[in-house]
Each structure stands twice: as C-alpha cells, then as structure tokens.
Design a protein around this motif. Structure first.
Motif: not given
Length: 268
Positions: A209-219
């Motif tokens: 969900l966060l990735r779909e909102l634009g957030v880069d969760t790899s960092r």
C-alpha cells in the motif's frame, strides 16, 4: 578526574585477589576511592549518578565474569568503560568489549497515557508523498481507494473499511487484516504504540500500500514524522532500541540524564 558524563571514558585496574580497583597510572582517583569503600562527603561531591552506575556495573560484571578470570593470566585486569548516552555504557576487559549496560528510565503518567491503542489519532493534516524526504502523512479524513471495490477511510480513532462482499471470502479476509494493520501503522507513526503492534500478516499488504502511495520502502521513509525502516520484513522506527516510541523515550531519558549529572553528595 572531571565530573563524569556522556562521552566519558575511563580505564582502571581491578585486582582479582583483593577485589579492589586502582587507577591505571597509580594516581589518586575519587571514583577508585568510592569503589573501594570511601563514601565521605568530599569523595561524593566529586562524583555523580554516572559514577554510581559505573560502580554497580563493574561489580555486576565482575560477578558474572568471575569464572573467566583466572590466576593463570595474573590477578590484575584492565577494565575500561565508556558512557555512550544517558542510559547506555560499554565495558571492556583487557581491551576486549564484554558488557553493555542499559539503564531503565521512569515515565510520567501522561507519557504512559499517551501510549494508547484506542484513543484518537494524532495526525490531522494529510500530506501526499514527498520524494525529497520519502515521506507521507496518513491523517484523519484520508480516504484510500484500493481500486478493487474496497476502500479505507481514516476515522477519528479507527479505520473504516468498505466493500465487504464485493470480492470473495479471501478478499474480505485480506481487507479485514489490512484494516487492522493500517490502524496499527498509524498509531505507530503517531508515536502512540510500539512497532510490534504491526502484525506480521498485514505487513506485506501495508508495504504494498505504501509503495502504491509512492513511498520507497527499500530505504528509510517517514510516516507522520516518524522515521521508519524495514528490518527483517518488519516496519521499525529508525534508531529505536528501547521499544517505547522515541519521542516518549527521549523525554524520559532527558530527565534521567539531568538526575544522573547531580553530585552524589546531593543524594540521600
């Protein structure tokens, strides 16, 4: 010796046979006197709470490590310590780090009351994804359309899920898990609860969900002003070593630090 504090490093010689401490260069040292039994007002006026903790830590370390101390290596051992921060100190024996001490802090009633998993959310201002600092706000009033007939709405103190029955039983089950997970994520990001509240089952869906909102969760990323990172598949607060949210812990640690700097002569 200067008054102990954050960043202070000291080295002493501990005699296994006598149980006494001495300064490395043989000079008079108020902490050495204090450790060896001198509790005079003059000695205590030169020491503070950090020194009292140092004495307790060295005594505890010697008791725990007594079995590895042996006369075959001589009866004297070099003990070094460093006060890392208000609650953390590290200890070495003969140059080898063997022990890290963590001290507990006391929280006020108001601070503990703020750790609430049922009260209203704190973040009220929505903010879209900012690529400059990889941040986003998920706030009261936000509506997240999942694009599959399901929708999430951030209420005052809970997540309202819509669309149940539009998919199959498995879809409804995932939606129910996501509702729970988003509630936990917001409370964690609002510094209201621990990261462990974000369950393992909903975490993959939250990251998607966060990735779909634009957030880069790899960092490192920021949600509601809380710096986050993914460690071993779980969402954690960056730099958090004490479970309690950093904003709450830091206030308590600051009070503890002020207390520790007080001379021992001021204590009863």
């Amino acid at each position: 010796m200067a008054i102990s504090g954050i960043g202070t490093s000291c080295t002493y010689i501990y005699n296994l046979q006598t149980g006494k401490l001495s300064s490395k260069d043989g000079t008079k040292d108020p902490f050495v006197d204090y450790f060896n039994g001198d509790r005079s007002d003059e000695t205590k006026s030169q020491l503070n709470g950090f020194d009292a903790c140092r004495k307790e830590d060295i005594i505890s370390m010697v008791e725990v490590l007594n079995k590895v101390f042996n006369d075959a290596n001589g009866c004297e051992y070099e003990i070094s310590d460093e006060i890392v921060d208000a609650v953390t100190a590290t200890y070495s024996v003969n140059g080898k780090k063997v022990f890290t001490s963590y001290k507990a802090v006391a929280y006020t009633y108001e601070e503990l009351r703020g750790l609430n998993s049922t009260g209203p959310y704190k973040t009220r201002q929505s903010k879209g994804y900012n690529p400059e600092d990889n941040s986003i706000n998920i706030a009261v009033g936000d509506v997240i359309n999942l694009g599959n007939g399901y929708r999430l709405t951030v209420m005052e103190d809970s997540i309202y899920g819509e669309g149940y029955g539009r998919g199959n039983v498995e879809d409804d089950k995932k939606m129910h898990q996501l509702v729970y997970g988003l509630n936990a994520l917001i409370r964690f990001a609002d510094q209201q609860w621990f990261s462990s509240l974000i369950d393992k089952e909903s975490t993959p869906m939250l990251l998607e969900l966060l990735r779909e909102l634009g957030v880069d969760t790899s960092r490192e990323f920021t949600i509601n002003e809380t710096k986050c990172e993914v460690v071993n598949g779980r969402i954690n607060e960056v730099g958090n070593r004490f479970v309690v949210p950093n904003s709450v812990f830091n206030k308590a640690a600051k009070r503890y630090e002020e207390l520790m700097y007080q001379p021992l002569s001021n204590r009863k």
